[in-house]
Design a protein around this motif. Structure first.
Motif, PDB file in Angstrom:
ATOM      1  N   ALA A   1     -63.525   9.031 -11.662  1.00  0.00           N
ATOM      2  CA  ALA A   1     -63.989  10.271 -12.305  1.00  0.00           C
ATOM      3  C   ALA A   1     -65.211  10.798 -11.555  1.00  0.00           C
ATOM      4  N   PRO A   2     -65.004  11.456 -10.427  1.00  0.00           N
ATOM      5  CA  PRO A   2     -66.144  11.931  -9.639  1.00  0.00           C
ATOM      6  C   PRO A   2     -67.018  12.955 -10.374  1.00  0.00           C
ATOM      7  N   ASP A   3     -66.492  13.609 -11.391  1.00  0.00           N
ATOM      8  CA  ASP A   3     -67.259  14.586 -12.165  1.00  0.00           C
ATOM      9  C   ASP A   3     -67.722  14.024 -13.502  1.00  0.00           C
ATOM     10  N   LEU A   4     -67.809  12.712 -13.597  1.00  0.00           N
ATOM     11  CA  LEU A   4     -68.165  12.028 -14.837  1.00  0.00           C
ATOM     12  C   LEU A   4     -69.438  12.598 -15.451  1.00  0.00           C
ATOM     13  N   ARG A   5     -69.351  12.953 -16.747  1.00  0.00           N
ATOM     14  CA  ARG A   5     -70.491  13.456 -17.513  1.00  0.00           C
ATOM     15  C   ARG A   5     -70.344  12.978 -18.949  1.00  0.00           C
ATOM     16  N   PHE A   6     -71.474  12.681 -19.578  1.00  0.00           N
ATOM     17  CA  PHE A   6     -71.488  12.277 -20.983  1.00  0.00           C
ATOM     18  C   PHE A   6     -72.353  13.256 -21.766  1.00  0.00           C
ATOM     19  N   THR A   7     -71.833  13.713 -22.902  1.00  0.00           N
ATOM     20  CA  THR A   7     -72.589  14.572 -23.796  1.00  0.00           C
ATOM     21  C   THR A   7     -72.724  13.857 -25.137  1.00  0.00           C
ATOM     22  N   GLU A   8     -73.946  13.549 -25.511  1.00  0.00           N
ATOM     23  CA  GLU A   8     -74.190  12.830 -26.759  1.00  0.00           C
ATOM     24  C   GLU A   8     -73.768  13.655 -27.970  1.00  0.00           C
ATOM     25  N   GLU A   9     -73.088  12.997 -28.910  1.00  0.00           N
ATOM     26  CA  GLU A   9     -72.703  13.634 -30.167  1.00  0.00           C
ATOM     27  C   GLU A   9     -73.404  13.019 -31.363  1.00  0.00           C
ATOM     28  N   ALA A  10     -73.658  11.707 -31.322  1.00  0.00           N
ATOM     29  CA  ALA A  10     -74.340  11.040 -32.437  1.00  0.00           C
ATOM     30  C   ALA A  10     -74.989   9.757 -31.937  1.00  0.00           C
ATOM     31  N   PHE A  11     -76.101   9.435 -32.568  1.00  0.00           N
ATOM     32  CA  PHE A  11     -76.845   8.227 -32.243  1.00  0.00           C
ATOM     33  C   PHE A  11     -77.188   7.547 -33.564  1.00  0.00           C
ATOM     34  N   LEU A  12     -76.746   6.297 -33.710  1.00  0.00           N
ATOM     35  CA  LEU A  12     -76.980   5.545 -34.942  1.00  0.00           C
ATOM     36  C   LEU A  12     -77.648   4.228 -34.583  1.00  0.00           C
ATOM     37  N   THR A  13     -78.560   3.774 -35.434  1.00  0.00           N
ATOM     38  CA  THR A  13     -79.285   2.552 -35.109  1.00  0.00           C
ATOM     39  C   THR A  13     -79.108   1.497 -36.191  1.00  0.00           C
ATOM     40  N   ASN A  14     -79.394   0.270 -35.782  1.00  0.00           N
ATOM     41  CA  ASN A  14     -79.546  -0.852 -36.705  1.00  0.00           C
ATOM     42  C   ASN A  14     -80.634  -1.739 -36.118  1.00  0.00           C
ATOM     43  N   PRO A  15     -81.049  -2.790 -36.786  1.00  0.00           N
ATOM     44  CA  PRO A  15     -82.154  -3.597 -36.266  1.00  0.00           C
ATOM     45  C   PRO A  15     -81.893  -4.240 -34.899  1.00  0.00           C
TER      46      PRO A  15
ATOM     47  N   ARG B   1     -63.570  11.234 -26.373  1.00  0.00           N
ATOM     48  CA  ARG B   1     -64.788  10.746 -27.017  1.00  0.00           C
ATOM     49  C   ARG B   1     -64.832   9.230 -26.935  1.00  0.00           C
ATOM     50  N   ALA B   2     -66.053   8.719 -26.791  1.00  0.00           N
ATOM     51  CA  ALA B   2     -66.262   7.277 -26.695  1.00  0.00           C
ATOM     52  C   ALA B   2     -67.402   6.883 -27.625  1.00  0.00           C
ATOM     53  N   LEU B   3     -67.324   5.653 -28.088  1.00  0.00           N
ATOM     54  CA  LEU B   3     -68.374   5.070 -28.921  1.00  0.00           C
ATOM     55  C   LEU B   3     -68.767   3.749 -28.289  1.00  0.00           C
ATOM     56  N   ASP B   4     -70.029   3.638 -27.897  1.00  0.00           N
ATOM     57  CA  ASP B   4     -70.548   2.381 -27.380  1.00  0.00           C
ATOM     58  C   ASP B   4     -71.436   1.757 -28.451  1.00  0.00           C
ATOM     59  N   VAL B   5     -71.123   0.527 -28.814  1.00  0.00           N
ATOM     60  CA  VAL B   5     -71.935  -0.246 -29.752  1.00  0.00           C
ATOM     61  C   VAL B   5     -72.714  -1.248 -28.918  1.00  0.00           C
ATOM     62  N   VAL B   6     -74.040  -1.143 -28.970  1.00  0.00           N
ATOM     63  CA  VAL B   6     -74.916  -1.874 -28.060  1.00  0.00           C
ATOM     64  C   VAL B   6     -75.873  -2.760 -28.846  1.00  0.00           C
ATOM     65  N   GLU B   7     -75.855  -4.048 -28.523  1.00  0.00           N
ATOM     66  CA  GLU B   7     -76.844  -4.977 -29.065  1.00  0.00           C
ATOM     67  C   GLU B   7     -77.863  -5.248 -27.970  1.00  0.00           C
ATOM     68  N   LEU B   8     -79.139  -5.068 -28.296  1.00  0.00           N
ATOM     69  CA  LEU B   8     -80.212  -5.259 -27.329  1.00  0.00           C
ATOM     70  C   LEU B   8     -80.788  -6.668 -27.422  1.00  0.00           C
ATOM     71  N   ASP B   9     -81.216  -7.190 -26.279  1.00  0.00           N
ATOM     72  CA  ASP B   9     -81.868  -8.500 -26.278  1.00  0.00           C
ATOM     73  C   ASP B   9     -83.370  -8.327 -26.542  1.00  0.00           C
ATOM     74  N   GLN B  10     -84.112  -9.416 -26.486  1.00  0.00           N
ATOM     75  CA  GLN B  10     -85.538  -9.381 -26.791  1.00  0.00           C
ATOM     76  C   GLN B  10     -86.335  -8.577 -25.765  1.00  0.00           C
ATOM     77  N   HIS B  11     -85.735  -8.283 -24.612  1.00  0.00           N
ATOM     78  CA  HIS B  11     -86.390  -7.492 -23.572  1.00  0.00           C
ATOM     79  C   HIS B  11     -85.958  -6.023 -23.608  1.00  0.00           C
ATOM     80  N   GLY B  12     -85.152  -5.659 -24.596  1.00  0.00           N
ATOM     81  CA  GLY B  12     -84.712  -4.278 -24.735  1.00  0.00           C
ATOM     82  C   GLY B  12     -83.579  -3.890 -23.814  1.00  0.00           C
ATOM     83  N   ARG B  13     -82.838  -4.877 -23.310  1.00  0.00           N
ATOM     84  CA  ARG B  13     -81.679  -4.593 -22.464  1.00  0.00           C
ATOM     85  C   ARG B  13     -80.393  -4.893 -23.229  1.00  0.00           C
ATOM     86  N   ALA B  14     -79.336  -4.228 -22.843  1.00  0.00           N
ATOM     87  CA  ALA B  14     -78.043  -4.417 -23.508  1.00  0.00           C
ATOM     88  C   ALA B  14     -77.495  -5.797 -23.189  1.00  0.00           C
ATOM     89  N   ALA B  15     -77.325  -6.613 -24.233  1.00  0.00           N
ATOM     90  CA  ALA B  15     -76.795  -7.962 -24.073  1.00  0.00           C
ATOM     91  C   ALA B  15     -75.319  -8.035 -24.452  1.00  0.00           C
TER      92      ALA B  15
END
Length: 118
Positions: free
Chosen positions: A65-79, A93-107
């Motif tokens: 996808a040489p023209d790859l672009r993402f447009t945010e539609e919603a942002f939801l948080t948990n602890p 449309r895509a949904l990424d569910v991301v758990e962060l580690d203690q350093h704030g990076r996606a684990a």
């Protein structure tokens, strides 16, 4: 890094097509799962482990996808992280569910797609 800052850095990296910036968002031992892993790498469980595998996956995505672009539609948080709903340049449309580690990076990341995605 908080969840909003993490998502902003990730989106900005993709917008700039800066794979190093995108990869800085992930822990070294990231656990990533998506249907695109099944189709691109013939892995039935859809999982990649570690930055090296994930980087190769994203490189392939940029090639497809040489023209790859993402447009945010919603942002939801948990602890532990967040979920980001976004629309791709191809309308999918895509949904990424991301758990962060203690350093704030996606684990741990789980990606979901509204329609089949290569």
């Amino acid at each position: 890094m908080d969840a909003r800052a993490h998502a902003d850095q990730w989106l900005a990296g993709w917008e700039a097509r800066d794979l190093d910036r995108v990869m800085a968002c992930y822990s070294d031992d990231v656990d990533f799962a998506a249907s695109t892993v099944v189709t691109r790498w013939n892995r039935p469980d859809g999982r990649l482990r570690g930055k090296a595998e994930l980087r190769r996956h994203f490189e392939r995505g940029m090639e497809l996808a040489p023209d790859l672009r993402f447009t945010e539609e919603a942002f939801l948080t948990n602890p532990d992280g967040y979920a980001l709903l976004y629309r791709r340049e191809n309308g999918n449309r895509a949904l990424d569910v991301v758990e962060l580690d203690q350093h704030g990076r996606a684990a741990r990341v789980r990606a979901f797609y509204e329609q089949d995605q290569r």
